[in-house]
Design a protein around this motif. Structure first.
Motif, PDB file in Angstrom:
ATOM      1  N   MET A 144       0.844  -1.178   0.000  1.00 28.49           N
ATOM      2  CA  MET A 144       0.000   0.000   0.000  1.00 28.49           C
ATOM      3  C   MET A 144       0.889   1.242   0.000  1.00 28.49           C
ATOM      4  SD  MET A 144      -2.968   1.366   2.605  1.00 28.49           S
ATOM      5  CE  MET A 144      -3.813  -0.159   2.679  1.00 28.49           C
ATOM      6  N   SER A 145       0.447   2.243  -0.685  1.00 25.10           N
ATOM      7  CA  SER A 145       1.175   3.497  -0.795  1.00 25.10           C
ATOM      8  C   SER A 145       1.046   4.314   0.494  1.00 25.10           C
ATOM      9  CB  SER A 145       0.625   4.296  -1.975  1.00 25.10           C
ATOM     10  OG  SER A 145       1.122   5.607  -1.936  1.00 25.10           O
ATOM     11  N   PRO A 146       2.083   5.031   0.911  1.00 23.01           N
ATOM     12  CA  PRO A 146       1.942   5.904   2.087  1.00 23.01           C
ATOM     13  C   PRO A 146       1.041   7.110   1.803  1.00 23.01           C
ATOM     14  CG  PRO A 146       4.103   6.193   1.101  1.00 23.01           C
ATOM     15  CD  PRO A 146       3.445   5.045   0.380  1.00 23.01           C
ATOM     16  N   TRP A 147       0.729   7.334   0.525  1.00 18.53           N
ATOM     17  CA  TRP A 147      -0.122   8.463   0.143  1.00 18.53           C
ATOM     18  C   TRP A 147      -1.569   8.046  -0.111  1.00 18.53           C
ATOM     19  CZ3 TRP A 147       2.291  12.604   1.360  1.00 18.53           C
ATOM     20  CH2 TRP A 147       3.676  12.643   1.279  1.00 18.53           C
ATOM     21  N   HIS A 148      -1.934   6.855   0.331  1.00 15.94           N
ATOM     22  CA  HIS A 148      -3.304   6.361   0.151  1.00 15.94           C
ATOM     23  C   HIS A 148      -4.202   7.034   1.191  1.00 15.94           C
ATOM     24  CE1 HIS A 148      -6.533   3.575  -0.732  1.00 15.94           C
ATOM     25  NE2 HIS A 148      -6.645   3.362   0.580  1.00 15.94           N
ATOM     26  N   PHE A 149      -5.192   7.801   0.748  1.00 15.63           N
ATOM     27  CA  PHE A 149      -6.046   8.551   1.658  1.00 15.63           C
ATOM     28  C   PHE A 149      -7.462   7.995   1.776  1.00 15.63           C
ATOM     29  CE2 PHE A 149      -3.201  11.815   2.661  1.00 15.63           C
ATOM     30  CZ  PHE A 149      -2.491  12.163   1.529  1.00 15.63           C
ATOM     31  N   GLY A 150      -7.848   7.093   0.915  1.00 13.91           N
ATOM     32  CA  GLY A 150      -9.216   6.578   0.957  1.00 13.91           C
ATOM     33  C   GLY A 150     -10.233   7.653   0.613  1.00 13.91           C
ATOM     34  N   LEU A 151     -10.012   8.349  -0.492  1.00 16.24           N
ATOM     35  CA  LEU A 151     -10.864   9.472  -0.866  1.00 16.24           C
ATOM     36  C   LEU A 151     -12.316   9.080  -1.112  1.00 16.24           C
ATOM     37  CD1 LEU A 151      -8.477  11.410  -3.239  1.00 16.24           C
ATOM     38  CD2 LEU A 151      -9.056  11.946  -0.887  1.00 16.24           C
ATOM     39  N   ASN A 152     -12.563   7.837  -1.433  1.00 21.20           N
ATOM     40  CA  ASN A 152     -13.948   7.430  -1.687  1.00 21.20           C
ATOM     41  C   ASN A 152     -14.704   7.113  -0.400  1.00 21.20           C
ATOM     42  OD1 ASN A 152     -12.514   5.115  -1.116  1.00 21.20           O
ATOM     43  ND2 ASN A 152     -13.656   3.848  -2.553  1.00 21.20           N
ATOM     44  N   GLN A 153     -14.054   7.091   0.741  1.00 17.35           N
ATOM     45  CA  GLN A 153     -14.721   6.738   1.993  1.00 17.35           C
ATOM     46  C   GLN A 153     -15.571   7.879   2.548  1.00 17.35           C
ATOM     47  OE1 GLN A 153     -14.533   3.545   3.155  1.00 17.35           O
ATOM     48  NE2 GLN A 153     -13.424   3.240   1.244  1.00 17.35           N
ATOM     49  N   GLY A 154     -15.119   9.119   2.377  1.00 15.07           N
ATOM     50  CA  GLY A 154     -15.852  10.265   2.921  1.00 15.07           C
ATOM     51  C   GLY A 154     -17.270  10.382   2.390  1.00 15.07           C
ATOM     52  N   PRO A 155     -17.450  10.380   1.057  1.00 18.43           N
ATOM     53  CA  PRO A 155     -18.818  10.475   0.539  1.00 18.43           C
ATOM     54  C   PRO A 155     -19.710   9.311   0.973  1.00 18.43           C
ATOM     55  CG  PRO A 155     -17.244  10.971  -1.185  1.00 18.43           C
ATOM     56  CD  PRO A 155     -16.463  10.483  -0.007  1.00 18.43           C
ATOM     57  N   ILE A 156     -19.140   8.145   1.120  1.00 15.28           N
ATOM     58  CA  ILE A 156     -19.928   6.983   1.556  1.00 15.28           C
ATOM     59  C   ILE A 156     -20.420   7.188   2.984  1.00 15.28           C
ATOM     60  CG2 ILE A 156     -19.813   4.522   2.116  1.00 15.28           C
ATOM     61  CD1 ILE A 156     -17.876   4.260  -0.299  1.00 15.28           C
ATOM     62  N   VAL A 157     -19.548   7.675   3.850  1.00 17.11           N
ATOM     63  CA  VAL A 157     -19.941   7.937   5.241  1.00 17.11           C
ATOM     64  C   VAL A 157     -21.020   9.016   5.291  1.00 17.11           C
ATOM     65  CG1 VAL A 157     -19.115   8.826   7.453  1.00 17.11           C
ATOM     66  CG2 VAL A 157     -17.739   7.181   6.192  1.00 17.11           C
ATOM     67  N   LEU A 158     -20.878  10.058   4.473  1.00 17.90           N
ATOM     68  CA  LEU A 158     -21.890  11.114   4.442  1.00 17.90           C
ATOM     69  C   LEU A 158     -23.241  10.584   3.968  1.00 17.90           C
ATOM     70  CD1 LEU A 158     -19.801  14.082   3.025  1.00 17.90           C
ATOM     71  CD2 LEU A 158     -20.595  13.751   5.372  1.00 17.90           C
ATOM     72  N   MET A 159     -23.233   9.712   2.973  1.00 17.54           N
ATOM     73  CA  MET A 159     -24.491   9.138   2.485  1.00 17.54           C
ATOM     74  C   MET A 159     -25.156   8.274   3.547  1.00 17.54           C
ATOM     75  SD  MET A 159     -23.912   8.248  -1.526  1.00 17.54           S
ATOM     76  CE  MET A 159     -22.363   7.386  -1.369  1.00 17.54           C
ATOM     77  N   ILE A 160     -24.358   7.519   4.303  1.00 19.05           N
ATOM     78  CA  ILE A 160     -24.923   6.681   5.374  1.00 19.05           C
ATOM     79  C   ILE A 160     -25.558   7.559   6.444  1.00 19.05           C
ATOM     80  CG2 ILE A 160     -24.321   5.116   7.256  1.00 19.05           C
ATOM     81  CD1 ILE A 160     -22.184   3.923   5.324  1.00 19.05           C
ATOM     82  N   GLU A 161     -24.848   8.602   6.859  1.00 20.11           N
ATOM     83  CA  GLU A 161     -25.392   9.498   7.885  1.00 20.11           C
ATOM     84  C   GLU A 161     -26.644  10.208   7.399  1.00 20.11           C
ATOM     85  OE1 GLU A 161     -26.298  11.480  11.204  1.00 20.11           O
ATOM     86  OE2 GLU A 161     -24.925   9.793  10.990  1.00 20.11           O
ATOM     87  N   ASN A 162     -26.653  10.620   6.156  1.00 18.60           N
ATOM     88  CA  ASN A 162     -27.834  11.284   5.622  1.00 18.60           C
ATOM     89  C   ASN A 162     -29.026  10.333   5.595  1.00 18.60           C
ATOM     90  OD1 ASN A 162     -29.051  13.634   4.510  1.00 18.60           O
ATOM     91  ND2 ASN A 162     -29.126  12.566   2.560  1.00 18.60           N
ATOM     92  N   HIS A 163     -28.784   9.069   5.292  1.00 13.87           N
ATOM     93  CA  HIS A 163     -29.862   8.078   5.300  1.00 13.87           C
ATOM     94  C   HIS A 163     -30.394   7.876   6.713  1.00 13.87           C
ATOM     95  CE1 HIS A 163     -32.216   4.638   4.093  1.00 13.87           C
ATOM     96  NE2 HIS A 163     -31.673   3.952   5.079  1.00 13.87           N
ATOM     97  N   ARG A 164     -29.498   7.884   7.693  1.00 16.61           N
ATOM     98  CA  ARG A 164     -29.900   7.674   9.080  1.00 16.61           C
ATOM     99  C   ARG A 164     -30.716   8.835   9.636  1.00 16.61           C
ATOM    100  NH1 ARG A 164     -26.169   8.230  12.616  1.00 16.61           N
ATOM    101  NH2 ARG A 164     -27.368   7.341  14.289  1.00 16.61           N
ATOM    102  N   SER A 165     -30.225  10.057   9.454  1.00 15.21           N
ATOM    103  CA  SER A 165     -30.835  11.179  10.163  1.00 15.21           C
ATOM    104  C   SER A 165     -31.402  12.275   9.266  1.00 15.21           C
ATOM    105  CB  SER A 165     -29.792  11.823  11.077  1.00 15.21           C
ATOM    106  OG  SER A 165     -28.761  12.422  10.297  1.00 15.21           O
ATOM    107  N   GLY A 166     -30.979  12.328   8.004  1.00 12.08           N
ATOM    108  CA  GLY A 166     -31.413  13.407   7.127  1.00 12.08           C
ATOM    109  C   GLY A 166     -30.729  14.728   7.422  1.00 12.08           C
TER     110      GLY A 166
END
Length: 59
Positions: free
Chosen positions: A1-23
């Motif tokens: 794994m690269s030391p510059w791996h940030f997981g950029l696709n994880q943030g929007p997924i977390v936001l979508m989950i939270e929006n589904h939970r609480s709006g």
């Protein structure tokens, strides 16, 4: 794994989950006058956007 791996696709997924939970994100977006004005300027007139008469009344 690269030391510059940030997981950029994880943030929007977390936001979508939270929006589904609480709006919460939709509530924030609807309350932001800049987003509402931008959508109106882009030609959007229905959906969750208040009509012009509702904005004047304050409902």
């Amino acid at each position: 794994m690269s030391p510059w791996h940030f997981g950029l696709n994880q943030g929007p997924i977390v936001l979508m989950i939270e929006n589904h939970r609480s709006g919460f994100l939709w509530q924030l977006m609807r309350a932001c006058p800049y987003i509402v004005a931008g959508l109106r300027r882009a030609g959007f007139t229905s959906g969750w956007l208040p009509t012009r008469s509702q904005r004047q009344i304050g409902t």
